[in-house]
Design a protein around this motif. Sequence first.
Motif, short mmCIF file in Angstrom:
data_model
loop_
_atom_site.label_atom_id
_atom_site.label_comp_id
_atom_site.label_asym_id
_atom_site.label_seq_id
_atom_site.Cartn_x
_atom_site.Cartn_y
_atom_site.Cartn_z
N LEU A 167 0.38 -1.81 0.00
CA LEU A 167 0.51 -0.10 0.00
C LEU A 167 1.28 1.57 -0.46
N ALA A 168 2.06 0.85 0.42
CA ALA A 168 2.64 2.49 0.97
C ALA A 168 3.47 2.80 -0.53
N LEU A 169 4.01 1.65 -1.06
CA LEU A 169 4.85 1.61 -2.33
C LEU A 169 3.34 1.98 -3.53
N ALA A 170 2.06 1.67 -3.47
CA ALA A 170 1.29 1.97 -4.20
C ALA A 170 1.21 3.54 -5.30
N PRO A 171 1.33 4.62 -4.42
CA PRO A 171 1.06 5.20 -5.43
C PRO A 171 2.13 5.92 -6.01
N ALA A 172 3.74 5.29 -5.76
CA ALA A 172 4.94 5.58 -6.88
C ALA A 172 4.23 4.78 -7.92
N ALA A 173 4.47 3.87 -7.35
CA ALA A 173 4.29 2.76 -8.85
C ALA A 173 2.82 2.94 -10.08
N TRP A 174 2.51 3.80 -8.83
CA TRP A 174 1.95 4.69 -9.85
C TRP A 174 1.62 5.47 -10.84
N ARG A 175 2.78 6.17 -10.57
CA ARG A 175 2.56 7.18 -11.35
C ARG A 175 3.77 6.79 -12.24
N ALA A 176 4.25 5.41 -11.99
CA ALA A 176 5.70 5.38 -13.06
C ALA A 176 4.93 4.19 -13.92
N ARG A 177 5.89 4.68 -15.68
CA ARG A 177 5.18 4.03 -16.29
C ARG A 177 4.55 2.65 -16.44
N GLY A 178 4.06 2.20 -17.00
CA GLY A 178 4.38 1.36 -17.60
C GLY A 178 3.39 -0.18 -16.42
N ALA A 179 3.22 -1.23 -16.95
CA ALA A 179 2.45 -1.94 -16.22
C ALA A 179 2.88 -2.79 -15.24
N VAL A 180 4.19 -2.57 -14.44
CA VAL A 180 5.47 -3.79 -14.38
C VAL A 180 5.15 -3.37 -12.83
N PRO A 181 5.54 -2.07 -12.29
CA PRO A 181 5.47 -1.83 -11.28
C PRO A 181 4.29 -2.38 -10.41
N LEU A 182 3.11 -1.90 -11.24
CA LEU A 182 1.50 -2.11 -10.32
C LEU A 182 1.85 -3.47 -10.23
N ALA A 183 2.03 -4.73 -11.35
CA ALA A 183 1.44 -5.26 -11.41
C ALA A 183 2.30 -6.85 -9.85
N GLY A 184 3.96 -5.77 -9.69
CA GLY A 184 4.72 -6.52 -9.08
C GLY A 184 4.32 -6.48 -7.71
N LEU A 185 3.79 -5.14 -7.39
CA LEU A 185 3.08 -4.92 -6.17
C LEU A 185 1.50 -5.79 -6.23
N ALA A 186 1.00 -5.59 -6.96
CA ALA A 186 -0.59 -6.97 -6.83
C ALA A 186 0.21 -8.50 -6.34
N GLY A 187 1.65 -9.08 -7.23
CA GLY A 187 1.60 -10.60 -7.28
C GLY A 187 2.11 -10.45 -5.44
N ALA A 188 2.70 -9.34 -4.71
CA ALA A 188 2.97 -9.63 -3.44
C ALA A 188 2.06 -9.67 -2.73
N ALA A 189 0.84 -8.78 -2.93
CA ALA A 189 0.00 -8.86 -1.75
C ALA A 189 -0.78 -9.87 -2.32
N PHE A 190 -1.25 -10.48 -3.65
CA PHE A 190 -1.23 -11.84 -3.72
C PHE A 190 -0.87 -13.03 -2.99
N ALA A 191 0.90 -12.95 -2.79
CA ALA A 191 1.08 -13.39 -2.36
C ALA A 191 0.83 -14.01 -0.85
N VAL A 192 0.91 -12.96 -0.05
CA VAL A 192 0.02 -12.91 1.13
C VAL A 192 -1.01 -13.32 1.61
#
Length: 286
Positions: free
Chosen positions: A138-163
Amino acid sequence: MLTSSTFSYAIGLILQSIAARRTITSNSIERGLVIRLATDRCYAWGLAAQVAGFLLAFYARETLPVYLVQAAACAAVGVAAVMGAVAFGWRVTRAEAAVLAVLTVALVLLAGAAEPSRVTAVPPATGWVLTALLASCLALAPAAWRARGAVPLAGLAGAAFAVLAVASRPLPALDVTALPLQPLAWLTLAAAAVGQILLAAALQRGSTTSAGSAMDAVTMVAASAAGLALVGDRIADGRTAWLVVGLILVVAGVLAMARVGTVVGEPIRHTDNDVADQPITQGNAR
């Protein structure tokens, strides 16, 4: 049960991607994104398929280690390619077929390495570690949202689904009436919500294969390591090498699919009042 879960995840991935890519893209946080997707019938059906896949995987975790269940879920991105070819006429390349073969071999190795076991309880520290990981997403989500492309957001989604995967491991062995009193049950629901929102945002700005593959790679590594270290997943005697090779092949396969995959990469004909003949490509998302 694992096979049905994989197909459900694949269907959900395709439908959610089609719906998410119809929304207007932006590099700023759009508070109305979730509301718009919630009213889209295609996304709703995709979410229903994802929920079905989760429930099937949830009960599979009662006796199967996290690394095997997650490998079956990771195979969904390859199954989505085949289903897209059958249902929408998308082209499956030789490279994609090779990746599907690699994923199949990986699943066979992981199935051979898996040692069934039941986990009924975990130390309180495990819950705190998983909670901290979800809070980091959650803390890293805003920075990932501002980044270009899908990978940063998708990586955080993967970490959440790992939890989600690790937190839910002990739950199927418990009585249903006891679940509301279990902190891990609430953590599982929170991780599911966070993962779905991050995945929707990732699919809005990237192809299904790029977002799905990045998400699956992170989920596979994080969930497998946490399952072995935190909740007592087991490996069959003498088959540790099978596990290592299987994990490497799964991660390599889903990452390779991001480079060679063509899922949701060709024009789709929508019905009713949807946009017709609009190419759904990664470049179109920017």
